[in-house]
Design an enzyme around this catalytic site. Structure first.
Site, PDB file in Angstrom:
ATOM      1  N   HIS B 120      43.454  39.454  52.716  1.00  0.00           N
ATOM      2  CA  HIS B 120      43.248  40.895  52.530  1.00  0.00           C
ATOM      3  C   HIS B 120      42.319  41.355  53.665  1.00  0.00           C
ATOM      4  O   HIS B 120      41.470  40.589  54.112  1.00  0.00           O
ATOM      5  CB  HIS B 120      42.580  41.078  51.160  1.00  0.00           C
ATOM      6  CG  HIS B 120      42.426  42.498  50.705  1.00  0.00           C
ATOM      7  ND1 HIS B 120      41.502  43.348  51.249  1.00  0.00           N
ATOM      8  CD2 HIS B 120      43.062  43.198  49.736  1.00  0.00           C
ATOM      9  CE1 HIS B 120      41.568  44.523  50.629  1.00  0.00           C
ATOM     10  NE2 HIS B 120      42.514  44.460  49.714  1.00  0.00           N
ATOM     11  N   ASP B 197      37.197  34.518  48.686  1.00  0.00           N
ATOM     12  CA  ASP B 197      37.517  35.832  48.131  1.00  0.00           C
ATOM     13  C   ASP B 197      38.239  35.579  46.805  1.00  0.00           C
ATOM     14  O   ASP B 197      39.399  35.207  46.776  1.00  0.00           O
ATOM     15  CB  ASP B 197      38.405  36.590  49.121  1.00  0.00           C
ATOM     16  CG  ASP B 197      38.997  37.865  48.513  1.00  0.00           C
ATOM     17  OD1 ASP B 197      38.737  38.172  47.334  1.00  0.00           O
ATOM     18  OD2 ASP B 197      39.746  38.549  49.241  1.00  0.00           O
ATOM     19  N   GLN B 200      41.218  38.073  43.139  1.00  0.00           N
ATOM     20  CA  GLN B 200      42.448  37.927  42.349  1.00  0.00           C
ATOM     21  C   GLN B 200      42.427  36.689  41.455  1.00  0.00           C
ATOM     22  O   GLN B 200      43.428  36.401  40.797  1.00  0.00           O
ATOM     23  CB  GLN B 200      43.687  37.860  43.272  1.00  0.00           C
ATOM     24  CG  GLN B 200      43.883  39.095  44.143  1.00  0.00           C
ATOM     25  CD  GLN B 200      44.218  40.353  43.341  1.00  0.00           C
ATOM     26  OE1 GLN B 200      44.488  40.301  42.136  1.00  0.00           O
ATOM     27  NE2 GLN B 200      44.203  41.495  43.997  1.00  0.00           N
ATOM     28  N   LYS B 223      38.682  44.851  38.691  1.00  0.00           N
ATOM     29  CA  LYS B 223      39.941  44.126  38.512  1.00  0.00           C
ATOM     30  C   LYS B 223      39.900  43.225  37.271  1.00  0.00           C
ATOM     31  O   LYS B 223      40.876  42.558  36.956  1.00  0.00           O
ATOM     32  CB  LYS B 223      40.243  43.280  39.752  1.00  0.00           C
ATOM     33  CG  LYS B 223      40.578  44.096  41.001  1.00  0.00           C
ATOM     34  CD  LYS B 223      41.113  43.195  42.092  1.00  0.00           C
ATOM     35  CE  LYS B 223      40.929  43.738  43.486  1.00  0.00           C
ATOM     36  NZ  LYS B 223      41.751  44.905  43.793  1.00  0.00           N
ATOM     37  N   CYS B 363      46.815  46.200  51.965  1.00  0.00           N
ATOM     38  CA  CYS B 363      45.661  45.828  52.795  1.00  0.00           C
ATOM     39  C   CYS B 363      45.821  44.449  53.413  1.00  0.00           C
ATOM     40  O   CYS B 363      44.845  43.690  53.523  1.00  0.00           O
ATOM     41  CB  CYS B 363      44.352  45.894  52.007  1.00  0.00           C
ATOM     42  SG  CYS B 363      44.030  47.526  51.347  1.00  0.00           S
TER      43      CYS B 363
END
Lengths: 120, 405
Positions: B120, B197, B200, B223, B363
């Site tokens: 991303h 990261d 998700q 999220k 993104c």
């Protein structure tokens, strides 16, 4: 299920005046980097009027159908008149364009304005 | 876990039901919020609102206590110590903080920073800017034809000059679950720092930072059923001690003179200004909610729904799918395209039936360039989605193909 008017689907599936002119007098290109939509308009001019017009491009159905329809709308009209062409004229010719996608429909008009802009 | 019962906790599904029930398949962009989270945030403003860390009066003391309890709860959720959890505005700010601070302490001219082709922009641009600022080299590890990380390419690019390896735990486009532990082990052997990261992954699976083996981890509240405007940077204590502050100002100092200052200990050192207090309390309520469902149940529910969607998509020959073809290698999202049709047309037509999917480059422009497409459609699933919604989504796709194909 279609929010796309028949006219949009028709122009998308059977684009009019698609291609390139061998010797265009005016060219305008517009790109929307967010979605990759791109439209190129080519005009040949005689007596201050649009003699021939072609478009080329890629992207969503609305942007490409609007480009195809725009070529029909501007055929034979004077450049002076086209400089004043409104967003409303193109949008109403397309029938209903939903709010979230108006930007796609207006991409070819921006390409036309670019083609008609005085050259620096 | 019964998603039909879970749904009843989410007011948005009551408010948006006309003319079609809302089929929300864009939780990878942001999740919906349960009433428990909305109420926890509202209750803070109603009953405890005061600024934290500086008030002498009882109200301020209680606000500070709630805020720190939220930190402890969120730290526990990822198996971390409270002092290692920094509140940020989101994953993006957390990764910017990590890149800035590592740039001050670890990255020098000629060093190498490794990322991957599936990042991303939030886990690409901070490193790109850092590499330019320091004269370091930024390289991206490639992917294979099914969107898995090319581990051979990783081993080839990991050299003695590599100081940082930054990667997504779960790709927000391909859905690929990356083997972070394996990568961290190799990176640590040459002394590189591993930044993950986890935007998700934290919302969807049981996660423990020690087992994952990374040094720094970032994720967002919104999220994972929590509020917007809050995210988490987790980093090992030694790194937080070593790092200079990222933002400076109020609430992060020990002593200040006109010409110099000393800093508070972490985590306060990295939380300049008034922090997102109500949002931290809302996020803690989201953690409570997820823990009551059980993260293993949350994970298997996501796997079941995404697996059904994946199967359905694979059966349709007008659809092209990106990322691994088997659900075991994926998180709770799937990206795809219709042959010859722009994803925005697909998303607009699905929206007419109340089906919300994402269409665009998500993104991740370099990844889309690598895949040779300008954009893609993405459906993502969470605790409130049902098998019936997957069926509605798949049959709506057939109607889109009927109109456009």
């Amino acid at each position: 299920m279609s929010p796309y008017e028949e006219i949009i689907l028709d122009h998308w599936k059977n684009p009019r005046n698609k291609g390139r002119l061998p010797h265009p007098d005016l060219v305008g290109v517009e790109v929307n980097p967010l979605c990759g939509d791109a439209v190129r308009l080519e005009l040949s001019v005689a007596d201050g009027k649009v003699k021939e017009v072609r478009f080329d491009g890629q992207g969503c159905a609305i942007s490409q159908a609007a480009a195809s329809l725009l070529t029909e709308l501007i055929q034979g009209r004077s450049l002076e008149e086209l400089r004043k062409m409104s967003e409303k004229e193109l949008l109403s010719a397309l029938g209903e364009v939903i709010e979230t996608r108006k930007n796609c429909a207006l991409l070819p008009l921006r390409a036309l304005r670019r083609a008609l802009a005085p050259k620096a | 876990m019964d998603p039909r019962r879970v749904r009843q906790d989410f007011p948005v599904f009551l408010h948006r039901g006309d003319p079609h029930p809302l089929v929300y398949l864009d939780s990878a962009a942001t999740s919906q919020k349960p009433i428990q989270v909305i109420e926890a945030e509202a209750r803070f403003y109603r009953e405890w609102n005061a600024n934290v860390r500086r008030g002498i009066y009882r109200l301020a003391y209680e606000a500070t206590q709630r805020y720190e309890e939220a930190r402890a709860k969120i730290a526990g959720f990822i198996g971390a110590k409270p002092d290692e959890v920094i509140f940020t505005r989101g994953t993006t700010e957390a990764l910017n903080l990590a890149a800035f601070c590592l740039g001050e302490t670890r990255i020098h001219w000629g060093d190498r920073i490794l990322i991957t082709e599936m990042e991303h922009h939030a886990n690409l641009l901070p490193w790109q800017v850092l590499a330019q600022r320091k004269g370091a080299e930024l390289l991206a590890v490639g992917i294979d034809s099914e969107g898995r990380l090319d581990l051979e390419d990783f081993r080839k690019k990991l050299n003695a000059k590599t100081k940082v390896v930054a990667l997504a735990h779960v790709s927000n486009v391909l859905g690929t679950i990356n083997p972070v532990a394996e990568i961290a082990e190799a990176a640590h052997r040459i002394g590189a720092i591993v930044v993950v990261d986890a935007a998700q992954s934290v919302p969807h699976m049981p996660l423990n930072v020690a087992e994952l083996g990374c040094d720094i981890l970032a994720f967002s509240g919104h999220k994972m059923l929590g509020p917007t405007g809050i995210g988490v940077l987790w980093a090992k204590s030694a790194l937080l001690e070593e790092f200079p502050p990222f933002l400076v100002g109020g609430e992060m100092i020990r002593e200040v003179w006109i010409e110099r200052a000393t800093w508070a200990d972490p985590p306060a050192k990295f939380e300049a200004g008034t922090p997102p207090i109500a949002q931290a309390i809302g996020l803690a309520a989201a953690v409570d909610y997820l823990q009551a469902l059980g993260m293993s149940a949350v994970f298997s529910h996501g796997q079941r729904l995404t697996g059904l969607a994946l199967e359905g998509l694979l059966r349709r020959d007008f659809v092209e799918i990106y990322g691994p073809k088997s659900q075991e290698e994926r998180g709770a999202l799937v990206a795809f395209n219709f042959k010859g049709i722009h994803p925005h047309d697909v998303a607009t037509l699905l929206d007419q039936e109340g089906v919300c999917i994402r269409a665009g480059h998500h993104c991740a422009q370099p990844l889309h360039r690598r895949l040779g497409i300008p954009a893609s459609c993405r459906a993502s699933f969470y605790v409130y989605n049902t098998e019936e919604e997957v069926e509605i989504f798949l049959s709506a796709l057939d109607r889109v193909w009927g109109v456009m194909g």
